[in-house]
Write a protein that holds these residues in place. Structure first.
Motif, short mmCIF file in Angstrom:
data_model
loop_
_atom_site.label_atom_id
_atom_site.label_comp_id
_atom_site.label_asym_id
_atom_site.label_seq_id
_atom_site.Cartn_x
_atom_site.Cartn_y
_atom_site.Cartn_z
N VAL A 1 -5.44 -1.65 -3.34
CA VAL A 1 -4.88 -1.22 -2.06
C VAL A 1 -5.88 -1.44 -0.94
CG1 VAL A 1 -4.07 0.78 -0.74
CG2 VAL A 1 -3.27 0.42 -3.09
N SER A 2 -7.14 -1.11 -1.20
CA SER A 2 -8.19 -1.29 -0.19
C SER A 2 -8.34 -2.76 0.18
CB SER A 2 -9.52 -0.74 -0.71
OG SER A 2 -10.56 -0.95 0.22
N ALA A 3 -8.31 -3.63 -0.82
CA ALA A 3 -8.44 -5.07 -0.56
C ALA A 3 -7.27 -5.59 0.26
CB ALA A 3 -8.53 -5.83 -1.89
N GLU A 4 -6.07 -5.11 -0.03
CA GLU A 4 -4.89 -5.54 0.72
C GLU A 4 -4.96 -5.06 2.17
OE1 GLU A 4 -1.42 -7.21 1.91
OE2 GLU A 4 -2.52 -7.61 0.07
N MET A 5 -5.35 -3.81 2.37
CA MET A 5 -5.45 -3.28 3.73
C MET A 5 -6.49 -4.05 4.53
SD MET A 5 -3.20 -0.90 4.02
CE MET A 5 -3.72 0.07 5.43
N ASN A 6 -7.62 -4.40 3.89
CA ASN A 6 -8.66 -5.17 4.57
C ASN A 6 -8.16 -6.57 4.92
OD1 ASN A 6 -10.55 -3.11 4.51
ND2 ASN A 6 -11.41 -3.74 2.55
N LYS B 1 -5.88 -6.31 7.92
CA LYS B 1 -6.67 -6.06 9.13
C LYS B 1 -7.38 -7.33 9.59
CE LYS B 1 -10.28 -3.03 10.98
NZ LYS B 1 -11.21 -1.91 10.69
N PRO C 1 0.80 -1.24 0.00
CA PRO C 1 0.00 0.00 0.00
C PRO C 1 0.83 1.28 0.00
CG PRO C 1 -0.93 -1.58 1.53
CD PRO C 1 0.42 -2.12 1.11
N ALA D 1 -6.88 1.83 -6.50
CA ALA D 1 -7.51 2.09 -5.19
C ALA D 1 -8.18 0.83 -4.64
CB ALA D 1 -8.52 3.22 -5.30
N ASP D 2 -8.82 0.06 -5.51
CA ASP D 2 -9.48 -1.18 -5.08
C ASP D 2 -8.46 -2.22 -4.61
OD1 ASP D 2 -11.90 -0.08 -5.70
OD2 ASP D 2 -12.13 -1.12 -7.61
N GLN E 1 0.51 3.73 -4.92
CA GLN E 1 -0.38 4.86 -4.67
C GLN E 1 -0.89 5.42 -6.00
OE1 GLN E 1 0.97 7.79 -1.86
NE2 GLN E 1 2.11 6.31 -0.65
N GLU E 2 -2.13 5.85 -5.99
CA GLU E 2 -2.75 6.35 -7.22
C GLU E 2 -2.03 7.56 -7.80
OE1 GLU E 2 -7.28 5.68 -8.01
OE2 GLU E 2 -7.07 6.52 -5.99
#
Length: 441
Positions: free
Chosen positions: A308-313, A316, A222, A305-306, A226-227
């Protein structure tokens, strides 16, 4: 994806073969809709059309029977017809021969029909140059205070979109054989020459080539993905930018000149672009020390963005799973770990690990995160690698981990064993610890 690229290359090879072959038959005649100075073909001219490739989206045409055959994008030539019908098409476009327009308003719409409520099929950028084909009849346009001056014009963009646009926010001009305005207006910087490859290149979003490797390996970082990272040609912003996790440069936009097959140069700023197919480029630039550097960029089908969001989730979720297995874990030799949240813990009694595993000076409180990956081989024995940031320490401590039905196993590893964010091998003499879950105790 690989099959599509292979198919495109095969079709391209056949297309070139047919282009170079002697073509005695033709599909008919077409009218050039947009001037191509490079090939000496101007809007309004008739060309003989020999081949149409729907995959390559190109025609093979010549100006004269038996003349040199060249490729042109399908949108740049009208649909092939008989010679008589093609001449009628050319006549219908004669009133606006060599007429182009510069857009004065960002977001100006092109519509399906000459009606202000018709569906928008394209939104123009301020300063974008479009081709004017003809004037049509249409509904009066009002701005709420009264009727606006102007006409409904049939227009064509440099990416092949054709539709209707109201002329109130367009500055029309005539182009000469050099492709530049000849009416003495202030549009001397307008470029109407067509290079379809360059048009496609500048219209795309270019990301660092490392993004593609991260996607392929399923190792999304992440911080590195970055975008805002990438290469921007600067046609809209007026500033050419190059930004990655290791470098950030910008230059004032300059005219782009073709200097070879697939090679372009920004006038005045010295940046060179080399295209490697439709989805990869190399940007050559000068760094602050005066050294020439190359940076690779690619296009992506995936949404950054999708990803990165999936990886962060996912990270977590993994940490939440560890906490849920405890939240307290106990070892007879290495103390007790108590999770305060998914990302913080309190570790008491780790004296035996100091200083060989945990450096001296570490406090009991630590932040915990997942910042790296493990190789496929290690995944057979471990769930992942955890990063510990102890209060009182500036350096990070890393542990392989494995959740079991009874608790969690930790194994020490060194930062030096992590390459490009991936741990590929265990330490030669690791310290292995087992902490039993204290659920309900």
């Amino acid at each position: 994806m690989k099959f599509k690229n292979l198919l495109a290359r095969i079709c391209g090879a056949f297309f070139v073969f047919f282009m170079l072959s002697s073509c005695s038959q033709s599909l008919g005649w077409g009218v050039v809709l947009w001037t191509d100075v490079e090939h000496g073909i101007y809007d309004g001219e008739l060309v003989r059309v020999y081949i149409k490739s729907n995959i390559m989206k190109k025609y093979v045409v010549s100006k004269d029977k038996g003349g040199e055959k060249i490729e042109l994008p399908i949108w740049q030539v009208s649909e092939p017809q008989s010679l008589g019908k093609a001449k009628k098409t050319a006549t219908s476009l004669a009133d606006y021969a060599h007429t182009y327009a510069s857009v004065k308003l960002d977001g100006l719409p092109i519509r399906e029909e000459s009606v202000n409520t018709s569906k928008q099929i394209y939104r123009l950028r301020k300063g974008e140059v479009i081709r004017v084909l003809l004037k049509g009849q249409g509904e009066t346009v009002s701005n709420g205070k009264g009727n606006m001056e102007g006409d409904w014009l049939r227009v064509l963009t440099s990416n092949g979109t054709e539709g209707w646009c109201f002329s109130h926010n367009l500055s029309l001009f005539k182009a000469g054989i050099d492709g530049k305005p000849v009416n003495g207006s202030d549009l001397q910087t307008a470029q109407v020459t067509t290079d379809s490859d360059l048009d496609e290149m500048t219209a795309k979003k270019w990301y660092p080539e490392t993004f593609r490797k991260m996607i392929r390996d399923k190792h999304i970082d992440p911080l590195a993905m970055q975008e805002t990272y990438g290469f921007d040609f600067g046609k809209e912003s007026g500033t050419v930018t190059l930004k990655t996790d290791s470098v950030e440069k910008e230059w004032p936009f300059g005219e782009i000149k073709k200097i070879g097959r697939g090679k372009y140069e920004f006038k005045d700023i010295g940046i060179q672009i080399t295209a490697h197919g439709a989805d990869s480029i190399t940007v050559r630039y000068m760094d602050s020390d005066g050294k020439t550097k190359d940076a690779g960029f690619v296009t992506l089908e995936e949404n950054v963005a999708d990803l990165v969001s999936a990886e962060m989730n996912a990270r977590k979720t993994a940490l939440s799973k560890i906490k849920a297995a405890g939240p307290d874990f106990r070892s007879e030799s290495y103390g007790q770990i108590s999770f305060e949240s998914e990302s913080s813990l309190y570790w008491s009694g780790f004296n035996l690990l100091v200083p060989n595993v945990i450096p001296s000076g570490a406090k009991n409180h630590a932040q915990i995160s997942i910042t790296n990956f493990i190789s496929d081989q290690l995944k057979k024995s471990y769930d992942g690698i955890l990063t510990f940031e102890f209060d009182g320490l500036s350096e990070k401590v890393y542990f392989l981990y494995k959740l079991t039905g009874e608790g969690i196993r930790l194994e020490s590893t060194a930062k030096s064993a992590i390459r490009d964010g991936v741990l590929t091998a265990r330490a030669s003499s690791p310290t292995v610890m087992f902490f039993s879950s204290q659920v309900g105790n």
